[in-house]
Design a protein around this motif. Sequence first.
Motif, PDB file in Angstrom:
ATOM      1  N   SER A   6       4.031 -11.012   7.333  1.00  8.81           N
ATOM      2  CA  SER A   6       3.518 -10.646   9.170  1.00  8.81           C
ATOM      3  C   SER A   6       2.398  -9.489   9.109  1.00  8.81           C
ATOM      4  CB  SER A   6       4.177  -9.098   8.480  1.00  8.81           C
ATOM      5  OG  SER A   6       4.936  -8.402   8.163  1.00  8.81           O
ATOM      6  N   LEU A   7       1.663  -9.325   7.578  1.00  6.30           N
ATOM      7  CA  LEU A   7      -0.084  -8.829   8.481  1.00  6.30           C
ATOM      8  C   LEU A   7      -0.954  -9.091   7.925  1.00  6.30           C
ATOM      9  CD1 LEU A   7       2.243  -5.121   7.478  1.00  6.30           C
ATOM     10  CD2 LEU A   7       1.194  -5.780   9.299  1.00  6.30           C
ATOM     11  N   GLY A   8      -0.526 -10.122   6.765  1.00  4.75           N
ATOM     12  CA  GLY A   8      -1.887 -10.940   6.436  1.00  4.75           C
ATOM     13  C   GLY A   8      -2.410 -10.203   4.492  1.00  4.75           C
ATOM     14  N   TRP A   9      -2.973 -11.289   3.794  1.00  2.00           N
ATOM     15  CA  TRP A   9      -3.172 -11.513   3.145  1.00  2.00           C
ATOM     16  C   TRP A   9      -4.596 -10.254   2.515  1.00  2.00           C
ATOM     17  CZ3 TRP A   9      -8.289 -12.166   1.754  1.00  2.00           C
ATOM     18  CH2 TRP A   9      -9.244 -12.717   2.275  1.00  2.00           C
ATOM     19  N   GLN A  10      -5.153 -10.158   3.699  1.00  2.00           N
ATOM     20  CA  GLN A  10      -6.024  -9.197   3.427  1.00  2.00           C
ATOM     21  C   GLN A  10      -5.501  -7.372   2.880  1.00  2.00           C
ATOM     22  OE1 GLN A  10      -6.403 -10.864   6.187  1.00  2.00           O
ATOM     23  NE2 GLN A  10      -7.957 -11.896   6.528  1.00  2.00           N
ATOM     24  N   LEU A  11      -4.311  -7.234   3.636  1.00  2.00           N
ATOM     25  CA  LEU A  11      -3.603  -6.066   3.238  1.00  2.00           C
ATOM     26  C   LEU A  11      -2.922  -6.064   2.006  1.00  2.00           C
ATOM     27  CD1 LEU A  11      -2.932  -3.339   4.285  1.00  2.00           C
ATOM     28  CD2 LEU A  11      -0.822  -4.145   5.204  1.00  2.00           C
ATOM     29  N   ALA A  12      -2.720  -7.041   1.406  1.00  2.00           N
ATOM     30  CA  ALA A  12      -2.501  -7.239   0.429  1.00  2.00           C
ATOM     31  C   ALA A  12      -3.386  -6.648  -0.965  1.00  2.00           C
ATOM     32  CB  ALA A  12      -2.112  -9.400  -0.399  1.00  2.00           C
ATOM     33  N   TRP A  13      -5.305  -7.055  -0.308  1.00  2.93           N
ATOM     34  CA  TRP A  13      -5.873  -6.799  -1.429  1.00  2.93           C
ATOM     35  C   TRP A  13      -6.167  -5.181  -1.580  1.00  2.93           C
ATOM     36  CZ3 TRP A  13      -7.291  -9.504  -5.355  1.00  2.93           C
ATOM     37  CH2 TRP A  13      -6.995 -11.127  -5.098  1.00  2.93           C
ATOM     38  N   GLN A  14      -5.763  -4.583  -0.160  1.00  3.74           N
ATOM     39  CA  GLN A  14      -6.267  -3.355   0.536  1.00  3.74           C
ATOM     40  C   GLN A  14      -5.154  -3.065  -0.600  1.00  3.74           C
ATOM     41  OE1 GLN A  14      -6.288  -3.442   4.520  1.00  3.74           O
ATOM     42  NE2 GLN A  14      -8.331  -4.822   4.719  1.00  3.74           N
ATOM     43  N   LEU A  15      -4.351  -2.801  -0.301  1.00  6.41           N
ATOM     44  CA  LEU A  15      -2.723  -2.273  -0.858  1.00  6.41           C
ATOM     45  C   LEU A  15      -3.070  -2.128  -2.735  1.00  6.41           C
ATOM     46  CD1 LEU A  15       0.404  -3.474   0.922  1.00  6.41           C
ATOM     47  CD2 LEU A  15      -0.750  -0.873   1.251  1.00  6.41           C
ATOM     48  N   ALA A  16      -3.930  -3.328  -2.964  1.00  7.80           N
ATOM     49  CA  ALA A  16      -3.708  -3.174  -4.710  1.00  7.80           C
ATOM     50  C   ALA A  16      -4.866  -2.024  -5.041  1.00  7.80           C
ATOM     51  CB  ALA A  16      -4.419  -4.593  -4.593  1.00  7.80           C
ATOM     52  N   GLY A  17      -5.870  -1.871  -3.876  1.00 13.99           N
ATOM     53  CA  GLY A  17      -7.038  -1.113  -3.940  1.00 13.99           C
ATOM     54  C   GLY A  17      -6.597   0.145  -4.035  1.00 13.99           C
ATOM     55  N   ALA A  18      -5.773   0.399  -3.496  1.00 13.35           N
ATOM     56  CA  ALA A  18      -4.850   2.125  -2.829  1.00 13.35           C
ATOM     57  C   ALA A  18      -4.152   1.720  -4.150  1.00 13.35           C
ATOM     58  CB  ALA A  18      -4.086   2.211  -1.732  1.00 13.35           C
ATOM     59  N   ALA A  19      -3.472   1.288  -4.709  1.00 11.59           N
ATOM     60  CA  ALA A  19      -2.769   1.313  -6.238  1.00 11.59           C
ATOM     61  C   ALA A  19      -4.084   1.596  -7.365  1.00 11.59           C
ATOM     62  CB  ALA A  19      -1.845   0.942  -6.476  1.00 11.59           C
ATOM     63  N   GLY A  20      -5.059   0.780  -6.910  1.00 11.77           N
ATOM     64  CA  GLY A  20      -6.149   1.083  -8.236  1.00 11.77           C
ATOM     65  C   GLY A  20      -6.028   2.350  -7.930  1.00 11.77           C
ATOM     66  N   LEU A  21      -6.863   3.121  -6.541  1.00 17.99           N
ATOM     67  CA  LEU A  21      -7.444   4.712  -6.539  1.00 17.99           C
ATOM     68  C   LEU A  21      -6.325   5.583  -7.249  1.00 17.99           C
ATOM     69  CD1 LEU A  21      -8.871   4.742  -3.168  1.00 17.99           C
ATOM     70  CD2 LEU A  21      -9.573   4.602  -5.118  1.00 17.99           C
ATOM     71  N   LEU A  22      -5.214   5.324  -6.831  1.00 11.34           N
ATOM     72  CA  LEU A  22      -4.010   6.035  -7.228  1.00 11.34           C
ATOM     73  C   LEU A  22      -3.870   6.297  -9.114  1.00 11.34           C
ATOM     74  CD1 LEU A  22      -1.507   8.088  -7.162  1.00 11.34           C
ATOM     75  CD2 LEU A  22      -0.473   5.959  -6.566  1.00 11.34           C
ATOM     76  N   VAL A  23      -4.014   4.858  -9.259  1.00  7.76           N
ATOM     77  CA  VAL A  23      -4.378   5.080 -11.003  1.00  7.76           C
ATOM     78  C   VAL A  23      -5.228   5.954 -11.935  1.00  7.76           C
ATOM     79  CG1 VAL A  23      -4.265   3.419 -13.293  1.00  7.76           C
ATOM     80  CG2 VAL A  23      -2.466   2.621 -11.187  1.00  7.76           C
ATOM     81  N   MET A  24      -6.447   5.605 -10.822  1.00  7.94           N
ATOM     82  CA  MET A  24      -7.647   6.232 -11.271  1.00  7.94           C
ATOM     83  C   MET A  24      -7.774   7.221 -11.223  1.00  7.94           C
ATOM     84  SD  MET A  24     -10.717   4.461 -10.051  1.00  7.94           S
ATOM     85  CE  MET A  24     -12.315   5.836 -10.456  1.00  7.94           C
ATOM     86  N   ALA A  25      -6.680   7.940 -10.585  1.00  6.97           N
ATOM     87  CA  ALA A  25      -6.574   9.911 -10.350  1.00  6.97           C
ATOM     88  C   ALA A  25      -5.712  10.145 -11.584  1.00  6.97           C
ATOM     89  CB  ALA A  25      -6.129   9.997  -8.656  1.00  6.97           C
TER      90      ALA A  25
END
Length: 404
Positions: free
Chosen positions: A153-172
């Motif tokens: 429903s939201l496209g493959w680009q959002l999958a990469w963005q959510l993965a990057g957001a998870a990376g920010l959380l894990v970095m913190a």
Amino acid sequence: MKMAVIFGMNQIVSHGFGMFLFAALVPLMRESIALGHWHLAAIGALTQLAYLTGAMLLGLLGHRLNTARLALATGGLTTALLFTMAQLENPLFIMLTLTCLAASAAISWGALVEIISRHARPEQRSTCLSTVSSGTAWGYGLNGLLILLVVPSLGWQLAWQLAGAAGLLVMALTWHLLRHLGTPLAMPATAPEPALPAKKLLFALCRERTAFLACLICFLAGFSTMPFSSWLNVYLDQRGLPASLGGYTWTMVGITGMVAGLLTGRLADRRGHGVALLVIFCGFALGLLAFVYDPARFALVAGFGYGLMYFPMWGIVAGWVGKQYCATTTMQISGFCMVTFGLGGTLGNLLAGYLRTSTGSLDAIFVTLAGASVLLAMLGGWILGSSPAAPAQPGTSVPETLAP
């Protein structure tokens, strides 16, 4: 277990997303990006070479770097590249980004091995390491959820963005954890921990029992697991079996890997690494032997054995090496274990291609892989049955050689 959970999340980001999200999304990405077959072949080859290069550099140069900063640096690089993937449409830039992600993943794992080996309690070290290494299996599962729930429903680009957001959380979370880590448990705080120079490291890999066997284990594991994953679906199709069977098999792999790390790591800490290695290798061998006998009936059994062995193996082997070497040397040897795993996988895939061409069938391939898994089980039994080495003093390696 706080360290295991947070570093396991690092593994989800670096390996689950950084190494395997593209493979999950590529059929959907090809609908909007002109990714040809040669692009995919080049990406497969370059990412493998990048992973091996990162592992080798870690083995040779990692001891000169601050591993806490290295973990944060690789986490930051991976996060930035995951966000970047959402914006790319040029195949060459995608290729370059995925290559950097692969190298970063290899270096990230080695840095985590060193930190855990230095700070985790000895009686919990293998549990922590194998739990972290099973983070890749959790990444597999999250990739599947992204494909099922987000991409349609939201496209493959959002999958990469959510993965990057998870990376920010894990970095913190990682920064907070590293900031509050106490005095290393592996050695006195005032004693500098030595590392092996390149020449002595290569000597240890060739002549010292634990280092040599760790690399041999990883070579055989790569030889048997990488061709299995590459050729499984093709083999099932050759046998006229439904494609859904391959999907169920890989689901079994992921589910098993999610829980195997914690359970087998505890087994290694409580009963010994030889017991844990024998259990996971025998499970893998029995699964492959049953699959060769009847692929239709025992594909899920093979998936169970694969997940039981592949994901926690890295942590158990690193914990076993850490019993004999200091944390820094354990990181160096783990780097070369990744190299031998990749070499074994490359040789296995080349042999599989040769057998497929010469016999016109994939049967011989899986018989060969089953034979390699039996060798792994025999090696695990020999390690369990051999006399345990005398414990090393902190900061030194055991001078046990392969010579009688």
